[in-house]
Motif scaffolding. Sequence first.
Motif, short mmCIF file in Angstrom:
data_model
loop_
_atom_site.label_atom_id
_atom_site.label_comp_id
_atom_site.label_asym_id
_atom_site.label_seq_id
_atom_site.Cartn_x
_atom_site.Cartn_y
_atom_site.Cartn_z
N PHE A 132 13.03 6.34 -1.99
CA PHE A 132 12.01 6.75 -2.26
C PHE A 132 10.41 6.85 -1.73
O PHE A 132 10.94 6.80 -0.67
CB PHE A 132 11.08 5.90 -3.26
CG PHE A 132 11.45 5.41 -4.33
CD1 PHE A 132 11.13 5.64 -5.92
CD2 PHE A 132 12.59 4.06 -4.57
CE1 PHE A 132 12.24 4.91 -6.54
CE2 PHE A 132 13.70 3.15 -5.31
CZ PHE A 132 13.15 3.83 -6.17
N LYS A 133 10.08 7.98 -1.34
CA LYS A 133 8.74 8.84 -0.64
C LYS A 133 7.95 8.36 -1.90
O LYS A 133 7.38 9.03 -2.54
CB LYS A 133 9.12 10.30 -0.24
CG LYS A 133 8.55 10.48 0.15
CD LYS A 133 8.59 12.35 0.47
CE LYS A 133 9.21 12.75 2.02
NZ LYS A 133 9.30 13.86 2.69
N LEU A 134 7.18 7.44 -0.98
CA LEU A 134 5.48 7.04 -1.43
C LEU A 134 4.92 7.16 -0.84
O LEU A 134 4.87 7.82 0.41
CB LEU A 134 5.73 5.63 -1.59
CG LEU A 134 7.11 5.30 -3.20
CD1 LEU A 134 7.41 3.44 -2.88
CD2 LEU A 134 7.00 5.54 -4.03
N LEU A 135 2.70 7.57 -1.34
CA LEU A 135 2.05 8.13 -0.84
C LEU A 135 1.10 6.89 -0.38
O LEU A 135 2.13 5.92 -0.68
CB LEU A 135 1.12 8.33 -2.07
CG LEU A 135 2.04 10.19 -2.46
CD1 LEU A 135 0.99 10.37 -3.79
CD2 LEU A 135 2.06 11.13 -1.90
N LYS A 136 0.69 6.76 0.95
CA LYS A 136 -0.74 6.15 1.89
C LYS A 136 -1.20 5.93 0.50
O LYS A 136 -2.44 4.98 1.46
CB LYS A 136 0.02 6.65 3.17
CG LYS A 136 1.02 6.58 3.55
CD LYS A 136 1.42 6.61 5.29
CE LYS A 136 2.31 5.88 6.12
NZ LYS A 136 2.11 6.60 7.57
N GLN A 137 -1.63 7.14 0.34
CA GLN A 137 -3.34 7.38 -0.53
C GLN A 137 -2.52 7.65 -1.82
O GLN A 137 -2.80 8.23 -2.20
CB GLN A 137 -3.84 8.92 -0.08
CG GLN A 137 -4.41 9.11 1.74
CD GLN A 137 -5.81 7.49 1.72
OE1 GLN A 137 -6.57 7.65 0.14
NE2 GLN A 137 -5.78 7.36 3.11
N ALA A 138 -3.10 6.59 -2.60
CA ALA A 138 -3.11 7.01 -3.84
C ALA A 138 -3.15 8.31 -4.42
O ALA A 138 -4.52 8.46 -4.35
CB ALA A 138 -3.85 5.45 -4.72
N GLU A 139 -2.76 8.61 -5.79
CA GLU A 139 -3.23 9.61 -6.72
C GLU A 139 -3.55 9.48 -7.67
O GLU A 139 -2.01 9.29 -8.22
CB GLU A 139 -2.40 10.99 -5.89
CG GLU A 139 -2.31 11.42 -5.14
CD GLU A 139 -1.77 13.00 -4.44
OE1 GLU A 139 -1.33 13.17 -5.31
OE2 GLU A 139 -1.47 12.92 -3.27
N LEU A 140 -4.15 8.77 -8.33
CA LEU A 140 -4.15 7.87 -9.59
C LEU A 140 -3.61 8.76 -10.83
O LEU A 140 -4.54 10.04 -11.02
CB LEU A 140 -5.49 7.12 -9.88
CG LEU A 140 -5.85 6.35 -9.36
CD1 LEU A 140 -6.70 5.47 -9.21
CD2 LEU A 140 -4.66 5.56 -8.32
N LYS A 186 0.53 -1.24 -0.16
CA LYS A 186 0.03 0.25 0.20
C LYS A 186 0.59 1.02 -0.23
O LYS A 186 0.33 2.27 0.68
CB LYS A 186 -1.08 -0.03 0.88
CG LYS A 186 -1.78 -1.53 1.52
CD LYS A 186 -2.88 -0.62 1.89
CE LYS A 186 -4.11 -1.77 1.90
NZ LYS A 186 -4.00 -3.17 0.84
N MET A 187 1.70 1.27 -1.03
CA MET A 187 2.66 2.12 -1.69
C MET A 187 2.33 2.87 -2.24
O MET A 187 2.66 1.76 -3.68
CB MET A 187 4.27 2.60 -0.95
CG MET A 187 4.17 2.08 0.20
SD MET A 187 6.08 1.19 1.01
CE MET A 187 6.47 0.21 2.41
N TYR A 188 2.02 4.18 -3.08
CA TYR A 188 1.29 4.02 -3.91
C TYR A 188 2.24 5.22 -5.03
O TYR A 188 2.66 6.26 -4.29
CB TYR A 188 -0.10 5.04 -3.97
CG TYR A 188 -0.95 3.58 -3.45
CD1 TYR A 188 -0.45 2.74 -4.00
CD2 TYR A 188 -1.47 3.46 -1.86
CE1 TYR A 188 -2.05 1.91 -3.47
CE2 TYR A 188 -2.13 3.03 -1.65
CZ TYR A 188 -2.25 1.86 -2.39
OH TYR A 188 -2.53 0.46 -1.75
N GLY A 189 2.59 5.67 -6.17
CA GLY A 189 2.88 6.48 -6.87
C GLY A 189 3.91 5.54 -8.27
O GLY A 189 3.49 6.68 -9.46
N LEU A 190 4.32 4.50 -8.39
CA LEU A 190 4.87 3.96 -9.54
C LEU A 190 3.90 2.94 -10.08
O LEU A 190 4.75 2.07 -11.05
CB LEU A 190 6.21 3.05 -8.30
CG LEU A 190 7.41 3.86 -7.53
CD1 LEU A 190 8.10 3.09 -7.42
CD2 LEU A 190 8.06 5.03 -8.33
N GLN A 191 2.58 3.19 -9.50
CA GLN A 191 2.00 1.95 -10.38
C GLN A 191 2.05 2.02 -11.73
O GLN A 191 2.07 1.54 -12.78
CB GLN A 191 0.58 1.82 -9.73
CG GLN A 191 0.56 1.99 -8.93
CD GLN A 191 1.21 1.97 -7.11
OE1 GLN A 191 1.39 3.52 -7.02
NE2 GLN A 191 1.42 1.29 -6.31
#
Length: 344
Positions: free
Chosen positions: A182-190, A105-110
Motif C-alpha cells: 500500500f502507498k498511504l498518505l502522510k496528510q489526510a485527504e478526507l 498516521k497513514m491515511y486513505g483507508l479510513q
Amino acid sequence: MQIQTQVQLKPFNTLSLDAIASHYVRIQSIDDLEAALKFAQDEKLNVLILSGGSNMLLPQHIHALIIHMDIQGIEYLSENEETQTIRVGAGQVWHDFVLWTTAHKMYGLQNLALIPGLVGASPVQNIGAYGVEVGEFIESVQVYDRENRIHHSISATDCHFSYRHSIFKDHPERYVITHVTFKLLKQAELKLNYGDLKNAMGGQLTAENLQQQVIHIRQTKLPDPKEYPNVGSFFKNPVISQHAFDQIAVHFPNLPHYPQPHNEVKLAAGWLIDQAGWKGKTLGMVGMFHKQALVLVNYECATLEDVRATYKAVQQDVFEKFNIELHPEPVLFDANGLIGSHQD
Ligand code: EPU
C-alpha cells in the motif's frame, strides 16, 4: 504445516454455512504455501484458497485442499514527503490493519473501516465503501503465479481495478495473493462525498473522526456477521445504459441512481430489493436483512441450497418488477472446490 482431513469450515465462512472439507491446511509463509500446493498436486486435489471467508458460498462437502491464508506482518518499505509505502501479509485482518494505519498516521483507508475479511482478499474484488476503493491506495500485489510457478509482483495498473473487480476475478485459479503493498498518505485527504458521512462528521474534519463515523454508520446499517451470518452486500449494484435507465425512471421516478462514465448509470440494488418486498423478508432460514435489503442473512443453520433458493427468488422478483438482472457478488464453489456458476 499440518494437513488435516474432514474439517468443518463453518467457523471460517462468515455466512456460517455448514461445509466439510476433505483436506485443510493453514499456511503462514510462502514456503508453507509451496509445500501445500505440492501436496495438492501429488494427491491430485483441487485447491481452494480461503481468506476471511466473507465473500464465498460453500457447498456441504468439498473434495479439495483448502489453503487457509495466515501470512502475517507489516513491513515498512519506503517513504517520501507525501507517502509511506508498506507491505502487508495477506492474512492480516482488514479492519485491524485499517485501525493500525490510522494510529500510525497513514491515511486513505479510513472510509474502508469495518469491512470484514483479510488484507489478501481486498484487491480481489477491489473492496469499496463510502466513496473510496482500495485500488486507489494499492501500489502492487505480491502473488504466487500457479500457472508459471513463480512469485512476482503485479503493479496496481496491471491489476485493472474497477468497481468490485480486478484481474484476480478474471483469473481466480491462477494467482495466490501473499502480500499487498500500500502507498498511504502522510496528510489526510478526507473523502466525504457520501451524503450520510458528511453530515455525521459534525464539523470535526479529521481522519480519526472519519474512521469513527464510518464504523458508526456501518454498525447501524449492516449486520455483524457474528450475530447475523452474512457476506456483506449480496448483489452488485447493477450498471445499465442511460437509455435503459430513462425507460425505467418513467415508472419509478424515485429510483436512486449514480451517473457513470460511458453513458451508463449505476442503480442501488438495495432499493430494488426493498421495493420488490424483500426487506426483512425470509424464505425458510435465509432472508434479506431488515435494515439493509442488500444483505442476505443465514438466520439459522442454512445450507448452500437454502441460500440459493432465497437469492434466486429475490432475483426473480426484482426482474419481474423492474426488468433488471441482479448479479450475486460472492463467489460460489462446487463440490470439487472449483468456482461454480450462479446460473446453474
Ligand atoms: N436502499 C433502500 N433500501 C435498502 C437499502 C438501500 O432503499 O434496504 C437505498 C438507500 O436509501 C440508498 C441506496 O439504496 O438510497 C444505496 O444504499 P447505501 O447507501 O446503503 O449503499 P449500497 O449501494 O446499498 C454500497 C456498497 C456497500 C458499501 C455502501 C457504502 C455495493 C454492492 N455495496 O451499498 O458495500 O458499504 O455502498 O459505500 O456496492 C459490500 O460490498 O459488502 C458493502 C457493504
